[in-house]
Each structure stands twice: as C-alpha cells, then as structure tokens.
Design a protein around this motif. Sequence first.
Motif, PDB file in Angstrom:
ATOM      1  N   GLY A 164      37.472  27.885  54.950  1.00 28.87           N
ATOM      2  CA  GLY A 164      38.323  29.069  54.791  1.00 28.87           C
ATOM      3  C   GLY A 164      37.498  30.349  54.764  1.00 28.87           C
ATOM      4  N   GLU A 165      38.191  31.474  54.494  1.00 27.39           N
ATOM      5  CA  GLU A 165      37.547  32.777  54.521  1.00 27.39           C
ATOM      6  C   GLU A 165      37.872  33.588  53.274  1.00 27.39           C
ATOM      7  N   ALA A 166      38.230  32.908  52.198  1.00 29.00           N
ATOM      8  CA  ALA A 166      38.739  33.610  51.024  1.00 29.00           C
ATOM      9  C   ALA A 166      37.716  34.551  50.397  1.00 29.00           C
ATOM     10  N   ASP A 167      36.434  34.194  50.467  1.00 27.37           N
ATOM     11  CA  ASP A 167      35.424  35.024  49.822  1.00 27.37           C
ATOM     12  C   ASP A 167      35.083  36.281  50.608  1.00 27.37           C
ATOM     13  N   SER A 168      35.681  36.446  51.797  1.00 25.76           N
ATOM     14  CA  SER A 168      35.403  37.635  52.593  1.00 25.76           C
ATOM     15  C   SER A 168      36.137  38.855  52.052  1.00 25.76           C
ATOM     16  N   THR A 169      37.109  38.638  51.169  1.00 28.28           N
ATOM     17  CA  THR A 169      37.936  39.730  50.683  1.00 28.28           C
ATOM     18  C   THR A 169      38.036  39.695  49.165  1.00 28.28           C
ATOM     19  N   ASP A 170      37.930  40.850  48.540  1.00 26.29           N
ATOM     20  CA  ASP A 170      38.151  40.976  47.109  1.00 26.29           C
ATOM     21  C   ASP A 170      39.642  41.197  46.879  1.00 26.29           C
ATOM     22  N   ILE A 171      40.344  40.132  46.530  1.00 30.91           N
ATOM     23  CA  ILE A 171      41.803  40.191  46.433  1.00 30.91           C
ATOM     24  C   ILE A 171      42.264  41.157  45.354  1.00 30.91           C
ATOM     25  N   GLU A 172      41.460  41.327  44.314  1.00 33.01           N
ATOM     26  CA  GLU A 172      41.864  42.203  43.215  1.00 33.01           C
ATOM     27  C   GLU A 172      41.871  43.675  43.630  1.00 33.01           C
ATOM     28  N   SER A 173      41.062  44.025  44.635  1.00 39.77           N
ATOM     29  CA  SER A 173      40.973  45.425  45.049  1.00 39.77           C
ATOM     30  C   SER A 173      42.066  45.821  46.032  1.00 39.77           C
ATOM     31  N   LEU A 174      42.851  44.862  46.507  1.00 35.39           N
ATOM     32  CA  LEU A 174      43.891  45.159  47.490  1.00 35.39           C
ATOM     33  C   LEU A 174      45.217  45.462  46.802  1.00 35.39           C
ATOM     34  N   GLN A 175      45.945  46.387  47.392  1.00 32.04           N
ATOM     35  CA  GLN A 175      47.273  46.715  46.883  1.00 32.04           C
ATOM     36  C   GLN A 175      48.300  45.823  47.573  1.00 32.04           C
ATOM     37  N   ILE A 176      48.742  44.787  46.885  1.00 31.42           N
ATOM     38  CA  ILE A 176      49.676  43.825  47.471  1.00 31.42           C
ATOM     39  C   ILE A 176      50.984  43.857  46.706  1.00 31.42           C
ATOM     40  N   ASP A 177      52.066  44.002  47.454  1.00 31.57           N
ATOM     41  CA  ASP A 177      53.390  43.975  46.835  1.00 31.57           C
ATOM     42  C   ASP A 177      53.839  42.515  46.736  1.00 31.57           C
ATOM     43  N   LYS A 178      53.308  41.834  45.720  1.00 32.96           N
ATOM     44  CA  LYS A 178      53.604  40.403  45.572  1.00 32.96           C
ATOM     45  C   LYS A 178      55.083  40.164  45.270  1.00 32.96           C
ATOM     46  N   ALA A 179      55.700  41.110  44.567  1.00 33.89           N
ATOM     47  CA  ALA A 179      57.117  40.952  44.218  1.00 33.89           C
ATOM     48  C   ALA A 179      57.977  40.922  45.475  1.00 33.89           C
ATOM     49  N   ALA A 180      57.658  41.786  46.445  1.00 37.80           N
ATOM     50  CA  ALA A 180      58.442  41.829  47.688  1.00 37.80           C
ATOM     51  C   ALA A 180      58.260  40.549  48.492  1.00 37.80           C
ATOM     52  N   ILE A 181      57.020  40.042  48.530  1.00 32.66           N
ATOM     53  CA  ILE A 181      56.751  38.792  49.245  1.00 32.66           C
ATOM     54  C   ILE A 181      57.485  37.635  48.575  1.00 32.66           C
ATOM     55  N   LYS A 182      57.419  37.590  47.249  1.00 31.17           N
ATOM     56  CA  LYS A 182      58.075  36.518  46.500  1.00 31.17           C
ATOM     57  C   LYS A 182      59.596  36.565  46.681  1.00 31.17           C
ATOM     58  N   GLU A 183      60.144  37.775  46.666  1.00 29.64           N
ATOM     59  CA  GLU A 183      61.595  37.924  46.823  1.00 29.64           C
ATOM     60  C   GLU A 183      62.066  37.405  48.174  1.00 29.64           C
ATOM     61  N   LYS A 184      61.302  37.698  49.218  1.00 29.70           N
ATOM     62  CA  LYS A 184      61.682  37.238  50.549  1.00 29.70           C
ATOM     63  C   LYS A 184      61.573  35.726  50.670  1.00 29.70           C
ATOM     64  N   ILE A 185      60.534  35.147  50.075  1.00 27.19           N
ATOM     65  CA  ILE A 185      60.336  33.704  50.151  1.00 27.19           C
ATOM     66  C   ILE A 185      61.404  32.943  49.377  1.00 27.19           C
TER      67      ILE A 185
END
Length: 206
Positions: A21-42
């Motif tokens: 995988g490529e998970a360590d290529s990105t600092d997930i904590e520094s990204l602005q992610i609208d997790k609520a919107a993704i969760k609502e759609k799923i």
Amino acid sequence: SQGWMEKFGKRHCIKMNRIHGEADSTDIESLQIDKAAIKEKIERYSACDIYNFDETALFYAVPPRTTISHQKFSGWKENKKRLTVGLLCNANGTDKYKKQEAVDHGFSMYHYNSNTWMTQSIFHVFLCCFDRSMKVQNCKVLLILNNFYGHIVDYAPTNVELLFLPPNTTSHLQPLDDGIIQAFKAYFKRKQYVKAYQYIDMIQND
C-alpha cells in the motif's frame, strides 16, 4: 539457527514484515477531510451495494527472486512487461446477483494502449457496462473511486452513484489498498508457479 541475530529478534519481538500500500505517503491528520459527508453518503446503501474500483500494475512476466537449491544462481534483468488490472469488489465480499454478473461488471474486458495505463476512454466503457448491469437488475449502488483524472468521464450513470475520495487519501480510505490488491497478486503468483511447475514436469517426463 541464525545465531545471535535470530535470538535477538525473538527477544525483542522483531520479525520480517512485508510493506504494501501507500498509506505512509500521506499524513492523514494534516488533511481536511469531511468524514461526516462521506459517512452519510455510504450509510444510504447496504454493504452489498457499496462497490470499490481501483487499478494496479501487474508485472506478469517477472520470475521469482528466491529459490531453494544446493547452489547459488546468478540474477537476470527483470522483465518489465505489465498489465494494468482493474479490480472491483463490494463491501461485504459477496455477490447477491447472478454469477453471470461477474462478466457484466467488467472482469472480461481487455483494452490495449501503448503505456498500459487506465485512460478516460477505457474507464468510460467500464462505467457504462457496470451502470447498465445495475439498471437491468433495478439496483442502485455506490461506487467508491480515487481522485484520478482517468476516472473523470463525460457520463452520468443512472443506477451508479460515484463517490470520489479526497485527494491524497485513497491509501487510507480505499478498501482495495488495504491488502485486497496484495492478496490478488499473491493468488496470481501462486497460479503462475503451479503452471511453471507443470510445464517443467512435462519436459522432464518427455
């Protein structure tokens, strides 16, 4: 026994781990992610109606780099022949539809271009076929995709809702990158080695 190094590893619980995988290529904590919107759609869909699609490079002609033998062997230049394989699966790993649908979803498609990459025209064909398959079954599904320009096509599906993951987050959020692609390649290699063994056995018997 490997001597002190093996004992040192056991004592400190150190072992060989495969990196995938490529998970360590990105600092997930520094990204602005609208997790609520993704969760609502799923949450609007059941698990069997949530699909994920992704591509991976398959170097199908690369031989193994290790062997069991009585003597050392010289290496060789690696074969760079490759395929780009598109994988599609749903969230609960089952197919509630007819077995024939595995073909309709695109597993039998084959396209050619000079660089073996996914293109917008190829993805357009896949998306149309997948949408048509869902329409025939009167089923509405969600298709999770990474934010890749090849997935942006001029087509509005009627029975497939597209969910594009935020940029630079697919390695953290996309299910296929969490070991599924790695497992597919492992199964492919196993079948490849079985075929090679059968071929060698046939030569020896002749």
